[in-house]
Motif scaffolding. Structure first.
Motif, short mmCIF file in Angstrom:
data_model
loop_
_atom_site.label_atom_id
_atom_site.label_comp_id
_atom_site.label_asym_id
_atom_site.label_seq_id
_atom_site.Cartn_x
_atom_site.Cartn_y
_atom_site.Cartn_z
N GLN A 156 0.82 -1.22 0.00
CA GLN A 156 0.00 0.00 0.00
C GLN A 156 0.85 1.26 0.00
O GLN A 156 0.47 2.27 -0.57
N HIS A 157 2.02 1.18 0.67
CA HIS A 157 2.83 2.38 0.90
C HIS A 157 3.96 2.54 -0.13
O HIS A 157 4.74 3.48 -0.04
N GLU A 158 4.03 1.61 -1.09
CA GLU A 158 5.09 1.72 -2.11
C GLU A 158 4.78 2.86 -3.08
O GLU A 158 3.60 3.15 -3.35
N ASN A 159 5.82 3.45 -3.62
CA ASN A 159 5.66 4.58 -4.54
C ASN A 159 5.39 4.05 -5.96
O ASN A 159 6.24 4.13 -6.84
N LEU A 160 4.19 3.49 -6.12
CA LEU A 160 3.78 2.91 -7.40
C LEU A 160 2.40 3.42 -7.77
O LEU A 160 1.61 3.78 -6.90
N GLU A 161 2.10 3.42 -9.06
CA GLU A 161 0.74 3.74 -9.50
C GLU A 161 -0.20 2.62 -9.08
O GLU A 161 0.23 1.45 -8.94
N PRO A 162 -1.49 2.92 -8.87
CA PRO A 162 -2.44 1.89 -8.41
C PRO A 162 -2.44 0.61 -9.25
O PRO A 162 -2.48 -0.50 -8.69
N LEU A 163 -2.39 0.73 -10.59
CA LEU A 163 -2.40 -0.47 -11.42
C LEU A 163 -1.14 -1.30 -11.22
O LEU A 163 -1.18 -2.54 -11.21
N ASP A 164 0.00 -0.64 -11.03
CA ASP A 164 1.25 -1.35 -10.77
C ASP A 164 1.18 -2.07 -9.42
O ASP A 164 1.71 -3.17 -9.26
N LYS A 165 0.51 -1.46 -8.45
CA LYS A 165 0.32 -2.11 -7.15
C LYS A 165 -0.54 -3.37 -7.30
O LYS A 165 -0.25 -4.41 -6.70
N VAL A 166 -1.59 -3.27 -8.09
CA VAL A 166 -2.46 -4.43 -8.32
C VAL A 166 -1.68 -5.55 -9.02
O VAL A 166 -1.79 -6.72 -8.66
N ASN A 167 -0.88 -5.18 -10.03
CA ASN A 167 -0.07 -6.19 -10.73
C ASN A 167 0.90 -6.87 -9.77
O ASN A 167 1.10 -8.09 -9.84
N LYS A 168 1.49 -6.09 -8.89
CA LYS A 168 2.41 -6.65 -7.91
C LYS A 168 1.66 -7.53 -6.91
O LYS A 168 2.17 -8.57 -6.49
N LEU A 169 0.45 -7.12 -6.55
CA LEU A 169 -0.40 -7.91 -5.66
C LEU A 169 -0.65 -9.30 -6.26
O LEU A 169 -0.56 -10.31 -5.57
N VAL A 170 -0.96 -9.34 -7.55
CA VAL A 170 -1.19 -10.62 -8.25
C VAL A 170 0.07 -11.48 -8.17
O VAL A 170 0.00 -12.67 -7.85
N GLU A 171 1.22 -10.87 -8.42
CA GLU A 171 2.50 -11.60 -8.35
C GLU A 171 2.72 -12.19 -6.96
O GLU A 171 3.13 -13.34 -6.82
N ILE A 172 2.46 -11.38 -5.94
CA ILE A 172 2.66 -11.83 -4.55
C ILE A 172 1.76 -13.03 -4.26
O ILE A 172 2.21 -14.04 -3.72
N TYR A 173 0.48 -12.90 -4.60
CA TYR A 173 -0.47 -13.99 -4.33
C TYR A 173 -0.05 -15.28 -5.04
O TYR A 173 0.02 -16.34 -4.42
N ILE A 174 0.20 -15.19 -6.34
CA ILE A 174 0.51 -16.40 -7.11
C ILE A 174 1.81 -17.03 -6.62
O ILE A 174 1.90 -18.26 -6.46
N ASN A 175 2.81 -16.22 -6.33
CA ASN A 175 4.09 -16.75 -5.85
C ASN A 175 3.93 -17.43 -4.50
O ASN A 175 4.44 -18.54 -4.29
N ARG A 176 3.19 -16.78 -3.58
CA ARG A 176 3.03 -17.37 -2.25
C ARG A 176 2.24 -18.66 -2.29
O ARG A 176 2.58 -19.64 -1.63
N ILE A 177 1.16 -18.68 -3.08
CA ILE A 177 0.35 -19.91 -3.17
C ILE A 177 1.16 -21.02 -3.81
O ILE A 177 1.16 -22.16 -3.33
N LYS A 212 -8.75 -5.43 3.30
CA LYS A 212 -8.64 -3.99 3.62
C LYS A 212 -7.50 -3.34 2.84
O LYS A 212 -7.63 -2.22 2.34
N SER A 213 -6.37 -4.05 2.73
CA SER A 213 -5.23 -3.54 1.96
C SER A 213 -5.61 -3.38 0.49
O SER A 213 -5.28 -2.37 -0.14
N LEU A 214 -6.31 -4.38 -0.05
CA LEU A 214 -6.75 -4.31 -1.45
C LEU A 214 -7.72 -3.15 -1.65
O LEU A 214 -7.62 -2.41 -2.64
N GLU A 215 -8.64 -2.97 -0.71
CA GLU A 215 -9.60 -1.86 -0.80
C GLU A 215 -8.89 -0.52 -0.85
O GLU A 215 -9.27 0.38 -1.61
N THR A 216 -7.83 -0.37 -0.04
CA THR A 216 -7.06 0.88 -0.02
C THR A 216 -6.45 1.16 -1.39
O THR A 216 -6.49 2.29 -1.88
N ILE A 217 -5.89 0.11 -2.01
CA ILE A 217 -5.27 0.26 -3.33
C ILE A 217 -6.33 0.60 -4.39
O ILE A 217 -6.13 1.49 -5.22
#
Length: 209
Positions: free
Chosen positions: A75-96, A131-136
């Motif tokens: 949430q606090h990274e200096n990225l555009e919202p779409l870049d944050k969402v793309n990174k979120l997808v990466e995090i989820y897929i990698n962790r799972i 909640k983190s996703l909602e913020t983004i």
């Protein structure tokens, strides 16, 4: 969700428990099985965790706490919202993909509904991640980048559901896509499948041109 104090013995027990719960199910695994596989006295398992249910709870926290931290910090990274969402997808897929065992355990347990108390920590994790996703998403909406009619709670199931369908049909996709080795299969998930999910989520979020 509380953190757990860890030492080498505890981690050893948790890793063994994950493997056995994943292979044999929670019901089919005893504390004796875990102590035998971990080469640890049965009393030590009880001393550290108290009960099998508490061991499951500790395992969920151990395997998912870093996912929570990664998503919160995003949430606090200096990225555009779409870049944050793309990174979120990466995090989820990698962790799972790196923790298939615990997610198999969670799938069985959520289906059986027998240990809702132990799974309460997982529910709290999901609430925090939402909640983190909602913020983004809200940030993207306030900037006029994302649509206003997004059903935010359905974003995560869209990400996870695509991954799980792919993985549950692993032999089919391995043959179809010529992914003959485990390395090729995992590389495909990391690159092509992740990109496909990112494009899917982008289509749901961004206004059509």
């Amino acid at each position: 969700m509380s953190q757990i104090e860890l030492n080498d013995k505890k981690i050893q027990i948790l890793e063994v428990a994950e493997k056995l719960f994943s292979d044999k199910g929670f019901e089919g695994t005893s504390i004796r099985d875990i102590s035998k596989e971990a080469k640890i006295n049965i009393a030590m398992v009880s001393y550290y965790f108290g009960s099998k249910e508490k061991l499951l709870e500790s395992l969920i926290i151990y395997k998912t706490a870093d996912l929570k931290l990664q998503i919160e910090s995003l949430q606090h990274e200096n990225l555009e919202p779409l870049d944050k969402v793309n990174k979120l997808v990466e995090i989820y897929i990698n962790r799972i993909n790196c923790n298939r065992g615990i997610f198999r355990v969670l799938h069985f347990e959520l289906t059986s509904k027998k240990r809702e108390q132990s799974l309460a920590v997982f529910t709290e994790l999901k609430k925090g991640n939402l909640k983190s996703l909602e913020t983004i998403i809200n940030e993207g909406q306030s900037k006029g980048i994302f649509r206003k009619d997004i059903i935010i709670p359905l974003i995560t199931p869209t990400i996870m559901g695509t991954y799980f369908h792919f993985h549950m049909n692993k032999p089919f996709f391995q043959e179809l896509l010529n992914l003959k080795t485990e390395t090729l299969y995992n590389d495909y998930i990391k690159n092509s499948l992740t990109k496909h999910i990112q494009q899917t989520i982008k289509a749901l979020l961004v206004y059509e041109n």
